[in-house]
Design a protein around this motif. Structure first.
Motif, mmCIF file in Angstrom:
data_model
loop_
_atom_site.group_PDB
_atom_site.id
_atom_site.type_symbol
_atom_site.label_atom_id
_atom_site.label_comp_id
_atom_site.label_asym_id
_atom_site.label_seq_id
_atom_site.Cartn_x
_atom_site.Cartn_y
_atom_site.Cartn_z
ATOM 1 N N MET A 180 0.837 -1.191 0.000
ATOM 2 C CA MET A 180 0.000 0.000 0.000
ATOM 3 C C MET A 180 0.882 1.254 0.000
ATOM 4 S SD MET A 180 -2.853 1.303 2.736
ATOM 5 C CE MET A 180 -3.767 -0.205 2.595
ATOM 6 N N LYS A 240 -1.776 6.423 1.081
ATOM 7 C CA LYS A 240 -3.102 5.854 1.383
ATOM 8 C C LYS A 240 -3.225 5.379 2.832
ATOM 9 C CE LYS A 240 -4.109 4.413 -3.310
ATOM 10 N NZ LYS A 240 -4.581 3.324 -4.160
ATOM 11 N N TYR A 243 -6.634 4.399 5.224
ATOM 12 C CA TYR A 243 -6.741 3.012 5.670
ATOM 13 C C TYR A 243 -6.828 2.932 7.197
ATOM 14 C CZ TYR A 243 -5.646 -1.857 6.565
ATOM 15 O OH TYR A 243 -5.685 -3.146 7.023
#
Length: 76
Positions: A31, A35, A39
């Protein structure tokens, strides 16, 4: 699909990062760092984790095709 963290996981992650703040820690994932806030889902916890883990780190971003694509199927 990645599922968001429950509150217990958020606080556990923050505690782990806090305990490791003075030592060396390696984090690997797929990831993108951009982000992580979304999250984690809790702005205060995300800021604390990012402050302790990301902002003082050395980042190595790998680019290119997945090795799974280049190696083919196992046993094949």
């Amino acid at each position: 699909m990645l599922v968001g963290l429950i509150q217990r996981h958020k606080t556990d992650l923050l505690e782990l990062v806090e305990r490791r703040a003075e030592g060396s820690t390696i984090v690997a994932g797929q990831m993108p760092i951009g982000k992580w806030h979304k999250y984690i889902g809790d702005p205060a916890v995300a800021d604390a984790i990012m402050d302790r883990l990301v902002y003082s780190s050395m980042k190595i971003e790998l680019k290119g095709e997945s090795l799974r694509k280049t190696r083919g199927k196992p046993g094949g």
